[in-house]
Design a protein around this motif. Structure first.
Motif, short mmCIF file in Angstrom:
data_model
loop_
_atom_site.label_atom_id
_atom_site.label_comp_id
_atom_site.label_asym_id
_atom_site.label_seq_id
_atom_site.Cartn_x
_atom_site.Cartn_y
_atom_site.Cartn_z
N GLN A 284 26.31 21.22 45.09
CA GLN A 284 26.69 20.75 43.76
C GLN A 284 25.57 20.99 42.75
OE1 GLN A 284 29.83 19.78 42.99
NE2 GLN A 284 30.14 20.40 45.12
N GLU A 285 24.33 20.83 43.16
CA GLU A 285 23.22 21.12 42.25
C GLU A 285 23.25 22.58 41.80
OE1 GLU A 285 21.09 19.22 40.83
OE2 GLU A 285 20.99 17.36 42.00
N TYR B 167 25.98 24.53 41.68
CA TYR B 167 27.14 24.74 40.80
C TYR B 167 26.88 24.17 39.40
CZ TYR B 167 29.72 26.01 45.03
OH TYR B 167 30.14 26.63 46.18
N GLU B 168 26.28 23.00 39.34
CA GLU B 168 25.95 22.42 38.04
C GLU B 168 24.92 23.27 37.30
OE1 GLU B 168 27.35 19.93 36.39
OE2 GLU B 168 28.79 19.76 38.03
N LEU C 5 24.90 25.22 33.73
CA LEU C 5 23.80 24.97 32.80
C LEU C 5 23.37 26.25 32.09
CD1 LEU C 5 21.81 22.66 31.98
CD2 LEU C 5 20.32 23.48 33.82
N ALA D 193 24.68 15.06 41.19
CA ALA D 193 24.09 16.18 40.47
C ALA D 193 24.33 16.08 38.97
CB ALA D 193 24.66 17.50 41.00
N VAL D 194 25.39 15.40 38.55
CA VAL D 194 25.73 15.33 37.12
C VAL D 194 25.11 14.14 36.42
CG1 VAL D 194 27.92 16.53 37.45
CG2 VAL D 194 27.86 14.03 37.62
N GLY E 278 22.12 16.27 35.30
CA GLY E 278 22.83 16.36 34.04
C GLY E 278 22.22 17.41 33.13
N ALA E 279 23.05 18.01 32.28
CA ALA E 279 22.60 19.13 31.46
C ALA E 279 21.46 18.74 30.53
CB ALA E 279 23.78 19.67 30.65
#
Length: 486
Positions: free
Chosen positions: A112-113, A115-116, A120, A443-444, A461-462
């Motif tokens: 997930q990190e 993919y996030e 980004l 991750a978010v 988070g972004a």
């Protein structure tokens, strides 16, 4: 040959290819058995300096690539974590002493990190600014260049990839020093993933090592930003060294988080939360509940139920049996945990469960009637210990929870969620979970602590990741060259 076959990394470190470091190698040890699983390369100061110089040269071309290309590498990395999850999990179980469920959580979050981080890469990175002159004025975020990442042994995969992935996605190169004790599952697994994902050579360097390598990374002139996760004592040293060099440093440090159980809480799920919060991964988590603050009206029953649960939790080798707790990472950590427990009993705490060990397997331990000055209450234990003390009012609960040098996570268990939120407002902390325990990560979600737990939200988070791994640059543009009265 398997994905993490020792023949690939034996005696090596990773700098885009597998090379022999100048500082030699060290054993990869299974804490549950003491068996040597292989030998990993050990980086020294010279290895770090060489890697940082290569990373600086490679970074500019990477920053100039399309965000689509960078995102594609991160997406492939996420898929590779999923495709090779079982093998990576097996290494986490054996090398870090984790139970399989915890290992599965690490590989899931690692994917997930990535993919996030892929998402980004295409985030807006600037804003148009007002200006009093006839020109275009804007601020944009640009890569910092080379990011130094230092990660610990306890959640080795997550605590490395959560900095490595967003730093790469935003156009940086990375020099990554995983803990030598988890060099494979926390370092080489990440190296292999990005190698297979097609990351250009020179952008990721994975250098397991000790204090010498960490000090060299912090001091290197080619590394302007350091992302460090570890103990507060080590973080203070990193922060001091970085400050002298005017470097930006992101510190995610220790904790002694409070789990507050109000008198209206349902005790059955409350005890489940308490056991998980203190005993998951043998308590070797920065967010572990190190202080159980329980209302005096329910404290006796809470302690009895928690002690009964602790007594029935199986402890053993997670690679060979269905256990709830595996081994502590090494004998030094075991001896420190046991000393804090015995010193706390000597200070007046009552041993309700546990307090014993065989080799590196420490029984889940419950301490009741714990004085606030007792070592296991006042200090971060980093072991499977649940110290319980009582309170009689919300004001006292808030005072006890806030009376700590740390400020990482807070759990509040109550049927009245608004009462819980009011209580949370009185406790300085980076994370609050109402009707849940203190250990969580997504991750978010922005992650970080205050006070001795770190320098605030620097991961997840972004917004937090962009702030962590880019610099702000002011740019103006106008059609004609400006003229002045000189």
């Amino acid at each position: 040959m398997t994905f993490l076959d020792p023949k690939i990394w034996a005696g090596s470190v990773f700098d885009g290819s597998w090379t022999t470091p100048r500082a030699g190698d060290a054993p990869v040890v299974e804490p549950a058995t003491g068996h040597e699983l292989g030998r990993a390369g050990t980086a020294g100061a010279e290895d770090v300096a060489g890697a940082a110089a290569v990373a600086r040269r490679a970074q500019r071309a990477w920053a100039a690539t399309s965000y689509e290309e960078r995102a594609a590498v991160l997406r492939r990395a996420g898929r590779l974590f999923e495709e090779h999850a079982q093998e990576i999990q097996d290494w986490i179980v054996r090398e870090a002493g984790s139970v399989p469920g915890k290992a599965g959580f690490e590989t899931h979050v690692a994917a997930q990190e990535c993919y996030e981080a892929a998402a980004l890469a295409s985030q807006p990175l600037g804003e148009v600014l007002p200006t009093a002159r006839k020109r275009l004025s804007f601020a944009r975020r640009v890569p910092v260049g080379v990011v130094g990442v230092i990660a610990p042994f306890n959640f080795p995969l997550i605590l490395g990839i959560r900095s490595v992935a967003p730093a790469l996605a935003l156009g940086n190169a990375v020099v990554f020093k995983p803990d030598q004790r988890t060099a494979v599952c926390g370092g080489f697994a990440i190296a292999r993933v990005f190698e297979a994902a097609g990351l250009p050579e020179g952008l990721l360097h994975v250098l397991p090592g000790g204090a010498e390598a960490g000090q060299a990374l912090v001091a290197d002139p080619n590394v302007p930003v350091i992302s460090f996760t570890g103990s507060t004592a080590a973080g203070r040293r990193v922060g001091e060294a970085a400050a002298r060099l005017l470097k930006r440093v992101h510190l995610e440090l220790g904790g002694n988080s409070a789990l507050i159980v109000l008198d209206d809480a349902d005790l059955e799920p409350a005890v489940s939360c308490g056991a998980w919060a203190s005993f998951f991964h043998q308590g070797q988590i920065c967010m572990t509940s190190g202080r159980h603050l329980v209302h005096e009206a329910v404290a006796s029953e809470y302690v009895a139920r928690l002690a009964a649960k602790a007594d029935h939790l199986p402890v053993g080798d997670p690679a060979t049996g269905q256990v709830a707790l595996g081994p502590l990472i090494d004998a030094d950590q075991r001896d420190r945990v046991h000393r804090l427990v015995t010193d706390s009993v000597a200070a007046g705490a009552r041993l309700a469960a546990g307090g014993t060990y065989e080799e590196l397997f420490y029984r889940p331990t419950v301490l009741a009637d714990v004085p606030v000055a007792a070592p296991a209450y006042a200090q971060e234990v980093f072991g499977p210990v649940a110290p319980v003390t009582t309170f009689s009012s919300l004001e006292e609960a808030a005072s006890l929870a806030a009376d700590s040098e740390y400020g990482l996570s807070l759990g509040i268990l109550t049927r009245d969620v608004m009462k819980g939120l009011t209580l949370a407002d009185l406790v300085p902390t980076g994370i609050v979970h109402i009707n849940d325990q203190t250990v969580d990560d997504e991750a978010v979600a922005p992650f970080g602590g205050v006070a001795a737990s770190g320098t605030g939200t620097r991961f997840g988070g972004a917004k937090a990741n962009i702030e962590a791994f880019t610099e702000t640059q002011w740019v103006t543009m106008q059609g004609d060259v400006a003229t002045y009265p000189f």
